[in-house]
Scaffold this active site. Structure first.
Site, PDB file in Angstrom:
ATOM      1  N   TYR A  55      11.959  10.887 -23.718  1.00 27.29           N
ATOM      2  CA  TYR A  55      11.413  11.939 -22.856  1.00 27.29           C
ATOM      3  C   TYR A  55      12.198  13.242 -23.000  1.00 27.29           C
ATOM      4  O   TYR A  55      11.743  14.285 -22.527  1.00 27.29           O
ATOM      5  CB  TYR A  55      11.450  11.505 -21.386  1.00 27.29           C
ATOM      6  N   HIS A 111      12.185   0.464 -25.384  1.00 26.77           N
ATOM      7  CA  HIS A 111      10.950   1.164 -25.051  1.00 26.77           C
ATOM      8  C   HIS A 111       9.707   0.522 -25.672  1.00 26.77           C
ATOM      9  O   HIS A 111       8.654   0.454 -25.037  1.00 26.77           O
ATOM     10  CB  HIS A 111      11.064   2.625 -25.481  1.00 26.77           C
TER      11      HIS A 111
END
Length: 277
Positions: A55, A111
């Site tokens: 992010y 992730h």
């Protein structure tokens, strides 16, 4: 983790640690806006912040927490290892800690399993070691499929504390969630509202109207009552407050059943498929 001043329930993970069931996600929050957005979230009452290396906004999360005056032990922070072949989990986590300004995170997730790279198992082995080193309190995965979970548990004997997956009314992932329940893995929902595309099913509108709440609040309440950890995201403070205001009503069994019937199975998926990354 120490108790907070909020009324958010906690879930006890399979390692004995607790996690606030309602958190705040910063997916797609611009790095330069992150500190302000997280400051608003903390002021609303959130004590669980979910970020990721991918992010590119961990630094803003850390800045907001440092400036908040809230004890570090009272805020649960998750970040994620991309597992994309570009850097090791150890190097990535240490860089994340530098950005955050922490000596550890509360939860570190892989992730994506990256089946094309074949690294679902090796990444998990790396996280086990990072937990032993004390750089993360709990470890888990994100977007891991049934076969990935079976592999890593079978090969290491260590079960993830959490699997963070796409899960919303139209994509309820029942088979995967059943596996989680059988193995003591907490289910955490990303895209908990359907990625900004709220279900148009009449049942949702009826449930929301019956309780005088918004459809989004009804969905998030359904997530909580079905045992999921949930991390809604918004950059608007009023929406953050709305998403946090979930504890003044309870859905009946009949209402839960009506919302469960909205499930479209695989046809309801809206995010990326783990097979393709």
């Amino acid at each position: 983790m120490a108790s907070t001043s909020t009324n958010v329930p906690t879930i006890t993970l399979n390692d004995g640690k607790t996690i606030p069931q309602l958190g705040f996600g910063v997916f797609r929050v611009e790095p330069e806006l992150t500190a302000g957005v997280v400051t608003d979230a903390l002021e609303v009452g959130y004590r669980h912040i979910d970020t990721a290396t991918g992010y590119h906004n961990e630094e803003g999360v850390g800045q907001a927490i440092a400036a908040s005056g809230i004890a570090r032990d009272d805020i649960f922070v998750t970040t994620k290892f991309p597992n994309n072949g570009e850097a090791s989990a150890a190097d990535t986590l240490r860089q994340s800690l530098d950005f955050l300004g922490f000596d550890h995170v509360d939860l570190y997730l892989i992730h994506w399993p990256r089946p094309r790279l074949g690294t679902a198992l090796s990444a998990w082995q790396d996280l086990i070691e990072l937990q032993r080193e004390g750089l993360t309190t709990s470890i888990g995965v994100s977007n891991y499929r049934l076969q990935d979970l079976e592999q890593i548990i079978g090969e290491t004997g260590v079960t993830p504390a959490v699997n963070q997956i796409e899960l919303h009314l139209e994509f309820q992932q029942r088979e995967l969630k059943k596996f989680h329940e059988e193995h003591g893995i907490a289910t955490e929902s990303w895209y908990p509202l359907g990625g900004g595309e709220l279900s148009t099913a009449p049942a949702l509108g009826e449930v929301a109207k019956a309780h005088g709440v918004t459809p989004a609040q009804a969905i998030l309440r359904w997530q909580l009552q079905t045992g999921n950890i949930v991390i809604p995201k918004s950059s608007r403070r009023e929406r953050m407050a709305e998403n946090f205001d979930l504890f003044g009503f309870t859905l009946s069994d009949a209402e839960l059943d009506a919302l469960a019937a909205i499930d479209q199975g695989e046809g309801g998926r809206r995010g990326s498929h783990p097979d393709k990354l």
